[in-house]
Design a protein around this motif. Sequence first.
Motif, short mmCIF file in Angstrom:
data_model
loop_
_atom_site.label_atom_id
_atom_site.label_comp_id
_atom_site.label_asym_id
_atom_site.label_seq_id
_atom_site.Cartn_x
_atom_site.Cartn_y
_atom_site.Cartn_z
N ASN A 119 -10.25 7.57 -5.12
CA ASN A 119 -9.32 6.84 -5.52
C ASN A 119 -8.77 7.81 -6.88
O ASN A 119 -9.91 7.60 -8.02
N SER A 146 -7.53 5.99 -9.51
CA SER A 146 -7.49 4.85 -10.07
C SER A 146 -8.77 4.88 -10.97
O SER A 146 -9.54 4.76 -12.58
N HIS A 186 -1.15 0.99 -8.22
CA HIS A 186 -2.07 1.87 -7.83
C HIS A 186 -3.41 2.68 -8.79
O HIS A 186 -4.10 2.65 -8.84
N GLU A 225 -6.66 -5.19 -2.10
CA GLU A 225 -7.75 -4.22 -3.30
C GLU A 225 -7.86 -2.64 -2.53
O GLU A 225 -8.39 -3.31 -0.83
N ARG A 226 -7.88 -1.97 -2.89
CA ARG A 226 -8.77 -0.91 -2.41
C ARG A 226 -9.95 -0.37 -1.81
O ARG A 226 -10.63 -1.13 -3.65
N ASN A 247 1.02 -1.41 -0.38
CA ASN A 247 -0.50 -0.24 0.12
C ASN A 247 1.14 1.24 -0.44
O ASN A 247 0.25 2.00 -0.87
#
Length: 528
Positions: A254, A256, A156, A118-119, A88
């Motif tokens: 996030n 992404s 990420h 996984e976030r 992370n």
Amino acid sequence: MTTLGVGELSAINALAGSSAELVPVIHIVGYPSTVTQKKRLPIHHTLGDGDFERFAKMSAQISSAVVILKDKSNAARLIDETILECYNSSKPVYIGFPMDLVRAEVDSSPLTRPLAAERAPNPTAEEESAVDSILDRILAAQNPAILVDSLAGKPHILKSARSLVEGSGLPCFITPMGKGIVDETLPNFRGIYAELVSQPTVLEEIQTCDLILHIGPRSTDLNTAKFRTSLPHAETIEFNRDSITLRSEVQGLNSSGVLFKLSDALHREGTRSVSPAWTTPRKLSDTPEFSESVSSVSTPPMSLNGDLLECKSQIPSKSAALTQDWVWERFGPWLQEGDIIAADLGTSSFGTLWTRYPRGAVPLTQLLWCSIGYAVGAAVGAALAAREEEQEEKNSQRRTILFTGDGSLQMTVQEISTMVRRRLGVIIFVVCNEGYTMERLVNGPEAEYNDIQPWDHTFLPKVFKAAPGSARTYAVHTQAELDMLLTDPSFGPNVVDDTPLRLVELHMSKHDAPASLHGMMDAVVYRP
């Protein structure tokens, strides 16, 4: 993996570099037994005072987590938590492992469940609102562009950043530390932006932009030509890992997820979203409103052709000596798809950065930590990884290419012994220019402290007792000699099962440096 004290301290430079460059490393340190630690015995590899945690405190400054295992009851949980923190944070972590716990039996059931790396996804409404706002700004802009920076290369955000670059068709620039993140063969790839050190055509096009999507920004001196990348003329939207800055408002999202949806939205817009102005490079001369703002900008003389180095001629002079700019131009067309290119700081790193990379080429260099000799060890690790990848996927072996200076090589030359031992077919180019040319540009062009004792590198395989036929060496002094070598079919390709190590001396003047390095040093070095 190191031992306590002397071992971990010998690795601390590399680990600090990993921390600076945001490279995840799990550092396992072998500790004395828990009994020895409790008794505070004055044993070797310590300061003799019974304190076994002094070195862990040092590592805490460069690690995102430090754990010293003390009991088997919680050891497995602590190890899992530390591995997740490494992933992370994308930084080194430290695990102290007492020798008596190595064979301790623990519950194996957690091994049946993958670590939850996984976030959590963004809240749907907030994410869609952000995408809509950014899409509106893009469609309203006359000259939008993407600037891909260093942090866009982290796991990420990497896939989503590439998705936006490839799917949007927007003009794409990279910073020096963003090298290797995007495919430089894409039609919308423009080149490297480092303000005054940029190729003039790149600087001009950036100056015409009215909207810049800055992905993974990291403002370090050598990445920005000493913090000169402010773009007050353009609206900038910044995409960090856990936040997006839009119109000075920071949104805790996030990036992404937003980038993937933004890419999809632009794809749905199709040709309606693509302004003709986006698809062709722009010049300030075509944009009167920016001519005044750039008139005061002076760019260093650059011998770069187009936005990146390209080979101007395949017919070198038979007697012409090697020069930095000619050499890096010549290497451009020699590189192959998938090459791993390790380059030490100095003429090697700045020469290769401004060379156009083929699809899938991977750079290994340090523009923040800047520890010379790094590339030699990096090439060893990369070559081993490439071999493992080839064995698993049954693909042809990727080439690992090392560019280093004669001064840098003297820091870590022993790793060539590892290449010999592991039969790694690394292609090594040693720039022989009598020492530290980059430092000559900083201070002391004729100072003795920038000189080194010259070596005959062609004897190194023999010094390390390379098996007969497992290594080849070359000494190159002229353009014609290098051109002949690079066009020799037996030199460049890798043979999967029996690739020889190749070491090439490139002899050049100690005062010669790539134009990009001259420009960067002029930008970052204080000169009273």
